[in-house]
Design an enzyme around this catalytic site. Structure first.
Site, PDB file in Angstrom:
ATOM      1  N   ILE A   1      39.762   8.793  -8.554  1.00 18.67           N
ATOM      2  CA  ILE A   1      40.625   9.097  -7.396  1.00 18.67           C
ATOM      3  C   ILE A   1      41.908   9.728  -7.927  1.00 18.67           C
ATOM      4  CG2 ILE A   1      41.840   8.141  -5.379  1.00 18.67           C
ATOM      5  CD1 ILE A   1      40.183   5.513  -5.844  1.00 18.67           C
ATOM      6  N   HIS A   2      42.201  10.949  -7.519  1.00 19.70           N
ATOM      7  CA  HIS A   2      43.483  11.516  -7.963  1.00 19.70           C
ATOM      8  C   HIS A   2      44.059  12.588  -7.049  1.00 19.70           C
ATOM      9  CE1 HIS A   2      41.064  14.908  -9.241  1.00 19.70           C
ATOM     10  NE2 HIS A   2      42.163  15.594  -9.488  1.00 19.70           N
TER      11      HIS A   2
END
Ligand code: UDP
Length: 355
Positions: free
Chosen positions: A205-206
């Site tokens: 997740i980024h």
């Protein structure tokens, strides 16, 4: 031929590893000037890739990370322009959709240096994404546009870009997986986790749209927690900071680890049961490793994966995420969606032909 390559962020190091090697082995004289803007600077987001993928040491390292989009892009343009004036390259080569991509393209365009854009034509049609702005602007000032797929070419034609500038070459990330798959490395910490190969969900997740929104980030974490699956989550520094700031406690089924190198990432991808991600590159790598991908976004640039039913878009809905992570899928993976692993060779042939 003198090629001035601009890199700055993790996915660009992996793409450059492929193309730099091909340029070094080209059947005509090529000098590559590799410039690292410093957009990603943590050692596990940058140095590790140069070391393990044998990327040549950058000739110039600008150390320009850490600011806002405007600050970073502005400073990069200024310094890249000075270097381009000094080096007088025949081509400026930029990858993907980061601030470094845009800065390299703008500096070169104003100096009338031909620009080659690798991974051209990708569109999410969501202009709230910084990456979408970077891609659009870069494509429109580029001289040669290396599109990975037919869809990408069609996107460019729809925007009025001349057909003779566009070359469908396949995807350099496919070349990277082909080359490095057999060199995958099991992370040293893996056996210490309470998970087994083949039984975990690999998650990343980024994207700013998820990390900058408290609601979305909490909803995603709630969804992966509620799935009850064992989740291995190499956590991007931006996401780590946000989770810390929000004071979110993570459940016992989520195993947070530091970002891994590319060879370890390949091992985690080929040994997981499923991938959940908001990364562009990891969505394609799921396909390269024959794993279903649950995409933690509302839309994707890699639409062919969704059409082939190997990628499910779930946005930031806890229910959809939890349900998708629990579902068993027997999937058939069509071959060759991103070329045959010779995108770098195709790019070099085109650049040679245009010299
Ligand atoms: N990657 C990696 N280690 C990690 C997470 C990702 O080596 O801990 C690699 C991944 O295999 C892929 C690339 O980084 O090749 C994707 O980069 P990222 O997700 O940062 O950017 P995006 O592709 O979304 O632009």
């Amino acid at each position: 031929m003198k090629v001035f390559t601009v890199v700055g962020a993790r996915p660009q190091f992996i793409k450059a590893a492929v193309l730099s090697r091909a340029l070094a082995n080209a059947d005509f004289p090529v000098q590559e000037i590799l410039v690292h803007t410093g957009q990603h600077y943590d050692s596990n987001m940058s140095d590790v890739f140069f070391e393990e993928l044998s990327i040549p040491k950058p000739m110039y390292s600008l150390g320009l990370g850490g600011g806002t989009h405007g600050q970073n892009t502005g400073r990069m343009i200024e310094q890249l322009e000075a270097l381009m004036l000094k080096e007088k390259p025949d081509w400026v080569l930029v990858y993907g959709d980061t601030d470094s991509t845009l800065a390299g393209a703008i500096a070169a365009a104003k100096l009338h240096i031909p620009i080659a854009h690798v991974e051209a034509g990708l569109r999410s049609y969501n202009r709230a994404m910084p990456e979408e702005i970077n891609r659009l602007l870069t494509d429109h000032v580029s001289t040669v546009l290396f599109a990975p797929t037919d869809v990408a070419k069609r996107n460019l034609l729809k925007e009025g870009i001349a057909e003779d500038k566009i070359h469908i070459v396949g995807d350099v990330m496919c070349d990277a997986t082909e080359f490095y798959k057999s060199k995958a490395v099991k992370p040293v910490w893996f056996d210490e986790l309470d998970v087994k190969a083949g039984e975990y969900v690999l998650c990343t997740i980024h994207r700013a749209e998820n990390t900058d929104s408290e609601t979305r980030l909490k909803a995603i974490l709630e969804g992966i927690e509620a799935s009850g699956e064992k989740i291995v989550l190499p956590l991007h520094p931006r996401t780590k900071n946000k989770i810390k700031m929000l004071g979110v406690e993570l459940a016992g089924n989520i195993f947070i680890v530091e970002p891994v190198g590319y060879l370890e990432m390949n091992w985690l991808e080929s040994n997981c049961k499923l991938i959940a991600t908001d990364s562009g590159g990891v969505q394609k790598e799921a396909y390269f490793h024959n794993k279903h991908c649950v995409t933690l976004r509302d839309e994707t640039e890699w639409v062919e994966l969704v059409e082939q039913n190997v990628n499910t878009l779930v946005g930031a809905s806890p229910d959809k995420i939890s349900c998708a992570l629990r579902s068993d899928r027997a999937v058939v993976f069509a071959e060759g969606l991103y070329g045959n692993g010779d995108a770098a060779g195709n790019i070099i042939k085109t650049l040679k032909g245009r010299a």
